[in-house]
Write a protein that holds these residues in place. Structure first.
Motif, PDB file in Angstrom:
ATOM      1  N   ARG A 237     -32.220 -22.910 -26.538  1.00 43.75           N
ATOM      2  CA  ARG A 237     -32.626 -22.612 -25.158  1.00 43.75           C
ATOM      3  C   ARG A 237     -32.211 -21.195 -24.773  1.00 43.75           C
ATOM      4  NH1 ARG A 237     -30.796 -26.491 -20.299  1.00 43.75           N
ATOM      5  NH2 ARG A 237     -30.852 -27.858 -22.074  1.00 43.75           N
ATOM      6  N   PHE A 238     -30.973 -20.843 -25.095  1.00 47.36           N
ATOM      7  CA  PHE A 238     -30.496 -19.487 -24.779  1.00 47.36           C
ATOM      8  C   PHE A 238     -31.259 -18.456 -25.606  1.00 47.36           C
ATOM      9  CE2 PHE A 238     -27.746 -15.822 -25.525  1.00 47.36           C
ATOM     10  CZ  PHE A 238     -27.399 -15.480 -24.223  1.00 47.36           C
ATOM     11  N   GLY A 239     -31.437 -18.738 -26.892  1.00 53.17           N
ATOM     12  CA  GLY A 239     -32.133 -17.798 -27.764  1.00 53.17           C
ATOM     13  C   GLY A 239     -33.553 -17.503 -27.308  1.00 53.17           C
ATOM     14  N   ASN A 240     -34.198 -18.509 -26.754  1.00 51.26           N
ATOM     15  CA  ASN A 240     -35.565 -18.327 -26.278  1.00 51.26           C
ATOM     16  C   ASN A 240     -35.627 -17.592 -24.947  1.00 51.26           C
ATOM     17  OD1 ASN A 240     -37.202 -19.478 -28.310  1.00 51.26           O
ATOM     18  ND2 ASN A 240     -36.575 -21.527 -27.657  1.00 51.26           N
ATOM     19  N   ALA A 241     -34.519 -17.577 -24.227  1.00 49.16           N
ATOM     20  CA  ALA A 241     -34.534 -17.028 -22.872  1.00 49.16           C
ATOM     21  C   ALA A 241     -34.129 -15.564 -22.792  1.00 49.16           C
ATOM     22  CB  ALA A 241     -33.613 -17.869 -21.977  1.00 49.16           C
ATOM     23  N   VAL A 242     -33.506 -15.045 -23.838  1.00 51.57           N
ATOM     24  CA  VAL A 242     -33.004 -13.667 -23.767  1.00 51.57           C
ATOM     25  C   VAL A 242     -33.684 -12.806 -24.833  1.00 51.57           C
ATOM     26  CG1 VAL A 242     -30.773 -14.376 -22.814  1.00 51.57           C
ATOM     27  CG2 VAL A 242     -31.046 -14.140 -25.295  1.00 51.57           C
ATOM     28  N   PRO A 243     -33.707 -11.487 -24.652  1.00 50.83           N
ATOM     29  CA  PRO A 243     -34.370 -10.616 -25.627  1.00 50.83           C
ATOM     30  C   PRO A 243     -33.613 -10.524 -26.945  1.00 50.83           C
ATOM     31  CG  PRO A 243     -33.356  -9.321 -23.876  1.00 50.83           C
ATOM     32  CD  PRO A 243     -33.204 -10.759 -23.489  1.00 50.83           C
ATOM     33  N   ASP A 244     -34.292 -10.000 -27.956  1.00 48.83           N
ATOM     34  CA  ASP A 244     -33.710  -9.880 -29.294  1.00 48.83           C
ATOM     35  C   ASP A 244     -32.488  -8.964 -29.306  1.00 48.83           C
ATOM     36  OD1 ASP A 244     -33.885 -10.603 -32.057  1.00 48.83           O
ATOM     37  OD2 ASP A 244     -34.529  -8.566 -32.478  1.00 48.83           O
ATOM     38  N   SER A 245     -32.408  -8.076 -28.341  1.00 50.87           N
ATOM     39  CA  SER A 245     -31.293  -7.119 -28.299  1.00 50.87           C
ATOM     40  C   SER A 245     -29.950  -7.805 -28.002  1.00 50.87           C
ATOM     41  CB  SER A 245     -31.562  -6.036 -27.255  1.00 50.87           C
ATOM     42  OG  SER A 245     -31.783  -6.620 -25.995  1.00 50.87           O
ATOM     43  N   ILE A 246     -29.979  -9.018 -27.498  1.00 49.35           N
ATOM     44  CA  ILE A 246     -28.734  -9.770 -27.283  1.00 49.35           C
ATOM     45  C   ILE A 246     -28.318 -10.339 -28.624  1.00 49.35           C
ATOM     46  CG2 ILE A 246     -27.622 -11.672 -26.056  1.00 49.35           C
ATOM     47  CD1 ILE A 246     -28.569  -9.365 -24.242  1.00 49.35           C
ATOM     48  N   ASP A 247     -27.203  -9.822 -29.157  1.00 48.82           N
ATOM     49  CA  ASP A 247     -26.833 -10.224 -30.513  1.00 48.82           C
ATOM     50  C   ASP A 247     -25.312 -10.209 -30.677  1.00 48.82           C
ATOM     51  OD1 ASP A 247     -26.907 -10.679 -33.359  1.00 48.82           O
ATOM     52  OD2 ASP A 247     -28.900  -9.840 -33.351  1.00 48.82           O
ATOM     53  N   ALA A 248     -24.843 -10.233 -31.918  1.00 50.47           N
ATOM     54  CA  ALA A 248     -23.416 -10.374 -32.204  1.00 50.47           C
ATOM     55  C   ALA A 248     -22.564  -9.296 -31.558  1.00 50.47           C
ATOM     56  CB  ALA A 248     -23.200 -10.367 -33.717  1.00 50.47           C
ATOM     57  N   THR A 249     -23.123  -8.096 -31.399  1.00 48.76           N
ATOM     58  CA  THR A 249     -22.347  -7.008 -30.791  1.00 48.76           C
ATOM     59  C   THR A 249     -22.048  -7.273 -29.321  1.00 48.76           C
ATOM     60  OG1 THR A 249     -24.390  -5.806 -30.365  1.00 48.76           O
ATOM     61  CG2 THR A 249     -23.194  -5.254 -32.400  1.00 48.76           C
ATOM     62  N   MET A 250     -22.736  -8.225 -28.723  1.00 48.88           N
ATOM     63  CA  MET A 250     -22.543  -8.535 -27.299  1.00 48.88           C
ATOM     64  C   MET A 250     -21.959  -9.929 -27.110  1.00 48.88           C
ATOM     65  SD  MET A 250     -26.204  -7.131 -26.143  1.00 48.88           S
ATOM     66  CE  MET A 250     -26.777  -5.555 -26.752  1.00 48.88           C
ATOM     67  N   VAL A 251     -21.319 -10.441 -28.138  1.00 47.64           N
ATOM     68  CA  VAL A 251     -20.886 -11.841 -28.115  1.00 47.64           C
ATOM     69  C   VAL A 251     -19.948 -12.154 -26.946  1.00 47.64           C
ATOM     70  CG1 VAL A 251     -18.920 -11.541 -29.684  1.00 47.64           C
ATOM     71  CG2 VAL A 251     -20.134 -13.733 -29.597  1.00 47.64           C
ATOM     72  N   SER A 252     -19.157 -11.186 -26.513  1.00 47.92           N
ATOM     73  CA  SER A 252     -18.211 -11.459 -25.418  1.00 47.92           C
ATOM     74  C   SER A 252     -18.914 -11.701 -24.088  1.00 47.92           C
ATOM     75  CB  SER A 252     -17.211 -10.316 -25.291  1.00 47.92           C
ATOM     76  OG  SER A 252     -17.890  -9.130 -24.940  1.00 47.92           O
ATOM     77  N   THR A 253     -20.189 -11.346 -23.990  1.00 45.92           N
ATOM     78  CA  THR A 253     -20.930 -11.543 -22.740  1.00 45.92           C
ATOM     79  C   THR A 253     -21.725 -12.847 -22.740  1.00 45.92           C
ATOM     80  OG1 THR A 253     -22.934 -10.411 -23.504  1.00 45.92           O
ATOM     81  CG2 THR A 253     -21.196  -9.034 -22.555  1.00 45.92           C
ATOM     82  N   ILE A 254     -21.700 -13.561 -23.866  1.00 47.84           N
ATOM     83  CA  ILE A 254     -22.482 -14.797 -23.972  1.00 47.84           C
ATOM     84  C   ILE A 254     -21.650 -15.983 -23.501  1.00 47.84           C
ATOM     85  CG2 ILE A 254     -23.605 -16.377 -25.589  1.00 47.84           C
ATOM     86  CD1 ILE A 254     -24.313 -13.934 -27.316  1.00 47.84           C
ATOM     87  N   ASN A 255     -22.172 -16.732 -22.548  1.00 47.19           N
ATOM     88  CA  ASN A 255     -21.484 -17.923 -22.074  1.00 47.19           C
ATOM     89  C   ASN A 255     -21.650 -19.055 -23.080  1.00 47.19           C
ATOM     90  OD1 ASN A 255     -20.591 -16.852 -19.625  1.00 47.19           O
ATOM     91  ND2 ASN A 255     -22.572 -17.238 -18.672  1.00 47.19           N
ATOM     92  N   PRO A 256     -20.560 -19.687 -23.498  1.00 45.53           N
ATOM     93  CA  PRO A 256     -20.683 -20.805 -24.437  1.00 45.53           C
ATOM     94  C   PRO A 256     -21.406 -21.981 -23.787  1.00 45.53           C
ATOM     95  CG  PRO A 256     -18.418 -20.545 -23.717  1.00 45.53           C
ATOM     96  CD  PRO A 256     -19.182 -19.407 -23.123  1.00 45.53           C
ATOM     97  N   THR A 257     -22.083 -22.748 -24.595  1.00 46.76           N
ATOM     98  CA  THR A 257     -22.812 -23.908 -24.099  1.00 46.76           C
ATOM     99  C   THR A 257     -22.713 -25.018 -25.136  1.00 46.76           C
ATOM    100  OG1 THR A 257     -24.925 -24.636 -23.165  1.00 46.76           O
ATOM    101  CG2 THR A 257     -25.035 -23.231 -25.106  1.00 46.76           C
ATOM    102  N   SER A 258     -23.181 -26.188 -24.804  1.00 45.98           N
ATOM    103  CA  SER A 258     -23.154 -27.296 -25.753  1.00 45.98           C
ATOM    104  C   SER A 258     -24.579 -27.715 -26.097  1.00 45.98           C
ATOM    105  CB  SER A 258     -22.372 -28.486 -25.187  1.00 45.98           C
ATOM    106  OG  SER A 258     -22.965 -28.909 -23.979  1.00 45.98           O
ATOM    107  N   VAL A 259     -24.731 -28.325 -27.280  1.00 53.36           N
ATOM    108  CA  VAL A 259     -26.028 -28.850 -27.717  1.00 53.36           C
ATOM    109  C   VAL A 259     -25.797 -30.263 -28.248  1.00 53.36           C
ATOM    110  CG1 VAL A 259     -26.973 -26.565 -28.284  1.00 53.36           C
ATOM    111  CG2 VAL A 259     -25.786 -27.897 -30.047  1.00 53.36           C
TER     112      VAL A 259
END
Ligand code: SF4
Length: 80
Positions: free
Chosen positions: A31-53
């Motif tokens: 869901r998150f991967g589909n909602a954000v652009p490709d530029s959101i990646d490992a270099t920005m990991v600290s800005t990604i909110n954890p979620t559950s699946v």
């Protein structure tokens, strides 16, 4: 990345023996991967909110980038 095994052989980071050669990767929910652009990646990991699946079927490798000059250029800030 020495201990990541992956069967996605059209990824730029994939190598023989089903090895991932990326320095770092980030896995997110589909869901998150589909909602954000490709530029959101490992270099920005600290800005990604954890979620559950509910299962592995709902996760994806956000670091995937298709092999080929066109695609590599769009992800050139990353190195193998
Ligand atoms: S970046 Fe992701 S999709 Fe690409 S080889 Fe590594 S684990 Fe697989």
């Amino acid at each position: 990345m020495q201990y990541i095994h992956c069967g996605i052989n059209n990824c730029y980071y994939w190598s023989e023996g089903n090895k991932c050669t990326a320095n770092e990767i980030v896995i997110v929910s589909d869901r998150f991967g589909n909602a954000v652009p490709d530029s959101i990646d490992a270099t920005m990991v600290s800005t990604i909110n954890p979620t559950s699946v509910n299962s592995c079927m709902e996760t994806c490798c956000k670091t995937f980038v298709e092999k080929g000059p066109k695609h590599i250029k769009s992800d050139e800030y990353r190195t193998k």
